[in-house]
Each structure stands twice: as C-alpha cells, then as structure tokens.
Design an enzyme around this catalytic site. Structure first.
Site, PDB file in Angstrom:
ATOM      1  N   THR A 187       0.868  -1.180   0.000  1.00  0.00           N
ATOM      2  CA  THR A 187       0.000   0.000   0.000  1.00  0.00           C
ATOM      3  C   THR A 187       0.906   1.231   0.000  1.00  0.00           C
ATOM      4  O   THR A 187       2.066   1.142   0.415  1.00  0.00           O
ATOM      5  CB  THR A 187      -0.903   0.061   1.249  1.00  0.00           C
ATOM      6  OG1 THR A 187      -0.045   0.211   2.382  1.00  0.00           O
ATOM      7  CG2 THR A 187      -1.729  -1.188   1.418  1.00  0.00           C
ATOM      8  N   GLU A 331      -5.862  -4.144  -0.252  1.00  0.00           N
ATOM      9  CA  GLU A 331      -6.160  -5.269   0.640  1.00  0.00           C
ATOM     10  C   GLU A 331      -7.326  -6.128   0.144  1.00  0.00           C
ATOM     11  O   GLU A 331      -7.555  -7.211   0.683  1.00  0.00           O
ATOM     12  CB  GLU A 331      -6.522  -4.739   2.050  1.00  0.00           C
ATOM     13  CG  GLU A 331      -5.371  -4.126   2.827  1.00  0.00           C
ATOM     14  CD  GLU A 331      -5.162  -2.638   2.528  1.00  0.00           C
ATOM     15  OE1 GLU A 331      -5.570  -2.176   1.445  1.00  0.00           O
ATOM     16  OE2 GLU A 331      -4.579  -1.951   3.383  1.00  0.00           O
ATOM     17  N   LYS A 443     -14.831  16.787  11.241  1.00  0.00           N
ATOM     18  CA  LYS A 443     -15.611  16.676  12.482  1.00  0.00           C
ATOM     19  C   LYS A 443     -15.874  18.079  13.009  1.00  0.00           C
ATOM     20  O   LYS A 443     -15.029  18.685  13.647  1.00  0.00           O
ATOM     21  CB  LYS A 443     -14.869  15.820  13.497  1.00  0.00           C
ATOM     22  CG  LYS A 443     -14.695  14.395  12.985  1.00  0.00           C
ATOM     23  CD  LYS A 443     -13.990  13.501  13.980  1.00  0.00           C
ATOM     24  CE  LYS A 443     -13.744  12.150  13.345  1.00  0.00           C
ATOM     25  NZ  LYS A 443     -12.377  11.908  12.916  1.00  0.00           N
ATOM     26  N   TRP A 448     -20.486  15.156  11.649  1.00  0.00           N
ATOM     27  CA  TRP A 448     -19.550  14.846  10.569  1.00  0.00           C
ATOM     28  C   TRP A 448     -19.981  15.514   9.272  1.00  0.00           C
ATOM     29  O   TRP A 448     -21.149  15.469   8.895  1.00  0.00           O
ATOM     30  CB  TRP A 448     -19.487  13.337  10.336  1.00  0.00           C
ATOM     31  CG  TRP A 448     -18.722  12.621  11.404  1.00  0.00           C
ATOM     32  CD1 TRP A 448     -18.230  13.140  12.565  1.00  0.00           C
ATOM     33  CD2 TRP A 448     -18.371  11.235  11.401  1.00  0.00           C
ATOM     34  NE1 TRP A 448     -17.589  12.179  13.289  1.00  0.00           N
ATOM     35  CE2 TRP A 448     -17.659  10.988  12.595  1.00  0.00           C
ATOM     36  CE3 TRP A 448     -18.572  10.181  10.511  1.00  0.00           C
ATOM     37  CZ2 TRP A 448     -17.155   9.737  12.921  1.00  0.00           C
ATOM     38  CZ3 TRP A 448     -18.072   8.930  10.843  1.00  0.00           C
ATOM     39  CH2 TRP A 448     -17.368   8.720  12.036  1.00  0.00           C
TER      40      TRP A 448
HETATM   41  P1  ADP Z   1      -4.186   3.915  -0.974  1.00  0.00           P
HETATM   42  O1  ADP Z   1      -4.737   3.629   0.390  1.00  0.00           O
HETATM   43  O2  ADP Z   1      -2.746   4.060  -1.020  1.00  0.00           O
HETATM   44  O3  ADP Z   1      -4.932   4.981  -1.725  1.00  0.00           O
HETATM   45  P2  ADP Z   1      -5.602   1.842  -2.309  1.00  0.00           P
HETATM   46  O4  ADP Z   1      -5.486   1.935  -3.765  1.00  0.00           O
HETATM   47  O5  ADP Z   1      -5.613   0.521  -1.685  1.00  0.00           O
HETATM   48  O6  ADP Z   1      -4.394   2.587  -1.775  1.00  0.00           O
HETATM   49  O7  ADP Z   1      -6.839   2.714  -1.853  1.00  0.00           O
HETATM   50  C1  ADP Z   1      -7.985   2.189  -1.288  1.00  0.00           C
HETATM   51  C2  ADP Z   1      -8.896   3.303  -0.886  1.00  0.00           C
HETATM   52  O8  ADP Z   1      -9.289   4.092  -2.001  1.00  0.00           O
HETATM   53  C3  ADP Z   1     -10.180   2.846  -0.283  1.00  0.00           C
HETATM   54  O9  ADP Z   1     -10.028   2.486   1.070  1.00  0.00           O
HETATM   55  C4  ADP Z   1     -11.064   4.086  -0.464  1.00  0.00           C
HETATM   56  O10 ADP Z   1     -10.835   5.048   0.539  1.00  0.00           O
HETATM   57  C5  ADP Z   1     -10.583   4.641  -1.769  1.00  0.00           C
HETATM   58  N1  ADP Z   1     -11.499   4.245  -2.834  1.00  0.00           N
HETATM   59  C6  ADP Z   1     -11.362   3.261  -3.718  1.00  0.00           C
HETATM   60  N2  ADP Z   1     -12.409   3.219  -4.570  1.00  0.00           N
HETATM   61  C7  ADP Z   1     -13.253   4.211  -4.210  1.00  0.00           C
HETATM   62  C8  ADP Z   1     -14.515   4.693  -4.688  1.00  0.00           C
HETATM   63  N3  ADP Z   1     -15.125   4.166  -5.728  1.00  0.00           N
HETATM   64  N4  ADP Z   1     -15.072   5.729  -4.034  1.00  0.00           N
HETATM   65  C9  ADP Z   1     -14.487   6.295  -2.976  1.00  0.00           C
HETATM   66  N5  ADP Z   1     -13.288   5.907  -2.495  1.00  0.00           N
HETATM   67  C10 ADP Z   1     -12.681   4.874  -3.095  1.00  0.00           C
END
Ligand code: ADP
Length: 550
Positions: A187, A331, A443, A448
């Site tokens: 990540t 993940e 917040k 929120w």
């Molecule tokens: P990083 O945490 O480095 O950005 P990831 O690619 O694993 O790596 O990112 C996952 C995160 O991206 C998710 O936990 C979420 O917050 C965000 N995410 C992914 N797809 C969407 C979506 N369609 N809408 C909103 N947030 C999203």
C-alpha cells in the site's frame, strides 16, 4: 461427510495454460508511440512466459518462493512476468514507479527481492537506487530506453529478449498449494511504512473469476479492455489474470498515459472497456472537449480507486460512454463492489444507484461498525466504518522474511475482518455509499461533514475543474472544511460567495458550507493518481495557501 469432488488447486499456472491454449488467438496490444502498436497473441505470451520461467530458473537461479520484482509500465512483457513468476512458484512483486525513491528502496529491501525486471525507460529511476538495494542480484531490462546508466553497476545486467530467446517452451511447473504466495503489492503508506499485501494463487483465481462476472466487469473474448490502471496498482485491478482466464484482449498504454495518446488509442483501437481512476477520466474529458475524438466503442468503463464525481459520469454519458463505479483497496485484490443498478429500472431510476460505490459480490461480506464497535443496520442512513471479509480479502500484512505476518488492531478486527478505514452507509438492498475515508471526515462541532459530498457538488459547477475539501482546525467547531478549487482553463476570477450559494442550491446543509476557500493550480495527487489531501492539509498548516475567509 466430505464431498466426492476433486480437489484441484486454483493456481495462476492454470490461468496461464487456459489463456494460451483455449484463448491463444486473443491479443495484447502495446502502444509504442510509433504509427503501429505492438501486437502479441496469448499463445505467444504464454510461450514467452514459459521461456521466461526457464530463464529465471536456469540463468538467474530463482527458486522456491523468492521474490522477483517488476518496475514496468503496462505492456506485453509485464503480462508475461505476471504469468511466469507465480506459475513457477516464485512471488511477483510489482513496484510502484511513482513512489518517492526512498520508499521504493524500503519496499524492495523489505520484500527481499532477488531480481528486478525493469523497462528501459525507467532505468533513470532504478539505477541510482541500486546501491541501496543489496538483495537485488540481477537486473533484467526490457523494452526501449538508454542503457548507458547501467555501466559499472554491481548487479548482473541481462537483456530481456536475449535472456528468453531460444529457451525451452515447456517448463516443469510445480504442483503448488493454492494458499501459497503468488504476488505482492505494498500500500502506498500515506501514514507510516508501506504495508505488504501478499496474494495467494487461490485469491487471484477467485478474484479473476469475479472480475469476469457479468455483475462485475462482465468481459469476454469479444471485448478489448484498455488497461490504464497500472499493473503496479493492485495488479491493474486484477485484469491481466482475469483477461487470460476469459480471452479478453488487452490494450496496454505502456508509458503513454497522457490524455492525448489515450484518446488516440481509443479512437484507433476501439476498446470496448477500460479501467482507470477518476483523474484519468477527468484529463481525457478535457482533452476530447478541446479536440473531439470518438470514444463510443467503450460501452462499459470501470472507474474507481477514488470517488467518481456524478458530474463526470454525466459528462461521459453525453459522449456515449457509461462509467460504472467500483470500490476496492490493495487489501481487497481490489474488487469490492460495483455499481450496476438492479433490474427493471428506468434510466432515471438507475441514476441514484449508479452514483453509489455499488453492490457486494457473493465473495465479499460486509458490515458497518459504529464508533462504539456496534454493528449498524443497512438502512441507508446509519453511517459507520466498513468492514469486509472474503476469500480475496487480506487477513494480515507481510511481516518480512524473518517475521510473522502482521495484524495491526486498527486494520483487522478481533474476529478477522478487514477494517477498511472507509466510512459510509449501506442501503436496504445492499448498495454501499461511501461518505469519506475515516481520516478525511470533517468533524465539526460533534457532527460529521463529508468531504466527498462537498467535492462532488463543487465539481458539478461549470467553472470548476477539480475540487478537494479538507478538514482544518477551527477554534469554535474543532474542525471546519477548507474548499480548494481548480478552475477550468479560461476561467478567470472566482466568486466564492457564488460557489457557496451553488453548494447550498445543490442541497448541502447550511452548517456544512465552507467558509474557507482557496484557488489552487492543481490538486496534489498520490502515486496512484488520487487526491493527496495530506499535502493540502500541510500546505494550509504551513500558511502556503492563499485562503479567503467568507
Ligand atoms: P491507498 O490507500 O494508497 O490509496 P488503495 O489503492 O488501496 O491505496 O486505496 C484504497 C482506498 O481508495 C479505499 O479504502 C477508499 O478510501 C478509496 N477508494 C477506492 N475506490 C473508491 C470509490 N469508488 N469511491 C471512494 N473511495 C474509493
């Protein structure tokens, strides 16, 4: 009673064999920047992957579960590595070429990579790092690019094409345990050190099947998918393995990721599907607005990785391109949800479903957890942290060669569910709407405010190209939203009061309207093209933004 069924391990090796034989005629097309792209059939890719496995074993001595890294764009050779490395029992480790060099070095050392396959055009990034990468014994260079920087380096240098040429076209593929490691991906480590997610053969196999299901991307050998999402970003959302399973043709942009070549690629090669984060689609939209191109072949596009502004979806609807929203994480392999509306609805009735993050497939179980740890109902109103579990969801992070896998409490519940860090609601019919990442929620006075909702509303304004909203400290309310906006080309002067009124008209409650505003030249992006809000928060804290308070 045990079943009477055969217990055949679900492995990448089986995907390789299936793709190269049953779908041998399907193609991987790689953009070269030359008049003609490069084309290779699945049969050829499979044969070359077999030769690569032989070369890695016989020439590089790769054995057991050793890690072989790739530092590559999306292209045919990268697909070969995707198939060869896991199938021989080794572990494919895709490196994110947009990470800061020190983080890249940390990751290579943590994974203890033995060799790296690198695109020639990325040598300027790799070579200065090599003195800090003691585990790397071999550098295999593929594709165009100046090799002169390689003179005098310590690891052995091999040319990809020379390495595989003339090697046997069969390999004694091991019978692997399907739970064994096949690939790993870190990540991006926005807080603390990056964390390594290790995919198994089984998780890749099952995830690939899900990607192909009609309720997900629904691709077949009649399709061509434009894989813009990098192969180093959660395995290009699983597409290289999924396509080999179903014979879906792949169109690979290599290093030509700018809007203009992407638009050319689409017009000339006419892909039926594509996958990319919203930033790419924003850029492409600006390009085709200025220089129109025919994008209509892409009937079905997967957009995810960050929230898709509804205004973007609408703009593409007008171009005859349907964006389908998906949610996932490193993940989760990453496919978590996809937003196909339920059956029997008119276009108008479908809209509220399309703008959600989507529905969970059978392999992904979900629950919402409130601040006190209580499980919340799926009523479309109760907001909590999303937790998921399933056969392609991580249960831990890689703990290094000597350590055990890690299960940090803030990431995994006691009963083994993944805590996503995403906050949202789930409707009675199972559609997920994310309102924020837990760390981005504003917040304000005990309530929120969703930064995503404000951003989506702002990006619907005709003058606004992009908008990012972050929480900033406020004496009275604890936190308040700061709205940063990027204006569309040609727009001069900003009327913040008018933007605020626009937000109010689009239904944002009065107490949620930002009073702090700033016009910025571009929203800072992470290594995978998402809004990097921690940079904006830092810029604000250090007084680097020109902020107007209403
Ligand atoms: P990083 O945490 O480095 O950005 P990831 O690619 O694993 O790596 O990112 C996952 C995160 O991206 C998710 O936990 C979420 O917050 C965000 N995410 C992914 N797809 C969407 C979506 N369609 N809408 C909103 N947030 C999203």
């Amino acid at each position: 009673m045990l079943s009477t069924m055969q217990d055949v391990p679900l492995t990448v090796t089986r995907i390789l064999h299936h793709g190269m034989t049953i779908h041998g005629k399907s193609q991987v097309t790689t953009w070269t920047g030359e008049p003609e792209p490069h084309r290779r059939t699945f049969a050829e890719i499979g044969t070359r992957a077999t030769q690569l496995a032989n070369a890695l074993r016989d020439e590089l001595g790769v054995d057991g579960d050793q890690r072989v890294a790739t530092l590559m764009w999306n292209n045919a050779e990268h697909v070969e590595a995707y198939l060869a490395i896991p199938s021989m029992g080794a572990v494919l480790h895709t490196l994110n070429l947009r990470l800061p060099p020190e983080q890249l070095a940390w990751i290579v050392n943590h994974a203890d990579d033995k060799a790296v396959i690198v695109n020639g055009s990325l040598l300027p990034l790799l070579v200065p790092l090599l003195p800090h990468l003691p585990s790397i014994e071999h550098v295999v260079v593929a594709g165009p690019g100046d090799r002169s920087a390689l003179a005098g380096i310590t690891p052995r240098v091999l040319e990809y094409e020379e390495l595989i040429a003339g090697r046997p076209t069969t390999f004694d593929w091991p019978e692997l345990d399907e739970r064994q490691a096949a690939a790993m991906c870190y990540t991006s480590g926005t807080t603390g050190d990056p964390k390594g997610v290790v995919y198994s053969h089984r998780s890749i196999y099952l995830h690939s099947m899900q990607v192909n299901m009609t309720e997900s991307m629904g691709l077949t050998d009649k399709d061509t998918t434009l894989v813009v999402v990098p192969q180093f970003h959660v395995n290009a959302w699983g597409l290289p393995h999924a396509t080999f399973m179903s014979g879906v043709n792949m169109l690979m942009p290599d290093r030509f990721l700018q809007p203009a070549p992407l638009a050319d690629m689409i017009e000339r090669e006419r892909p039926t599907h594509a996958a990319a984060v919203p930033t790419i689609w924003q850029g492409l939209l600006a390009e085709v607005t200025a220089n129109p191109r025919d994008l209509t072949s892409m009937a079905n596009v997967t957009i995810g990785g960050a929230a898709c502004p509804p205004s973007l979806m609408e703009a593409y609807d007008k171009l005859g391109v349907r964006l389908c929203h998906a949610w996932g994480m490193t993940e989760t392999s990453p496919l978590g949800t996809m937003a196909h509306p339920p059956a029997g609805l008119s276009d108008e009735e479908q809209w509220p479903y399309r703008v959600t993050q989507g529905r969970f497939p059978a392999g992904v179980e979900a629950r919402l957890v409130g601040p006190g740890g209580e499980h919340l109902p799926w009523d479309g109103e109760s907001a909590g942290e999303l937790e998921v579990r399933g056969p392609w969801i991580a249960a831990a992070y890689y703990g290094g060669s000597d350590g055990e896998h890690l299960r940090p409490e803030d990431k995994f519940s006691e009963d083994g569910w993944l805590k996503t860090g995403d906050v949202g609601v789930i409707s009675t019919d199972g559609f997920l709407t994310l309102t924020d990442r837990a760390k981005d929620v504003i917040k304000s006075g005990g309530e929120w405010i969703s930064s995503v909702e404000l951003e989506n509303a702002l990006m619907a304004h005709p003058d606004v190209a992009e908008a990012a909203v972050v929480a900033v400290p406020d004496e009275k309310w604890g936190e308040r939203p700061l709205a940063t906006v990027v204006l569309k080309e040609g727009v001069t002067g900003t009327d913040y009061e008018a933007l605020k009124a626009f937000l109010a008209e689009s239904g944002i409650a009065k107490w949620q309207l930002p009073e702090r505003w700033s016009v910025i030249p571009a929203v800072p992006k992470t290594s995978v093209g998402k809004f990097d809000k921690k940079v904006i928060r830092k810029q604000y804290a250090e007084g680097e933004l020109d902020v107007t308070q209403l």
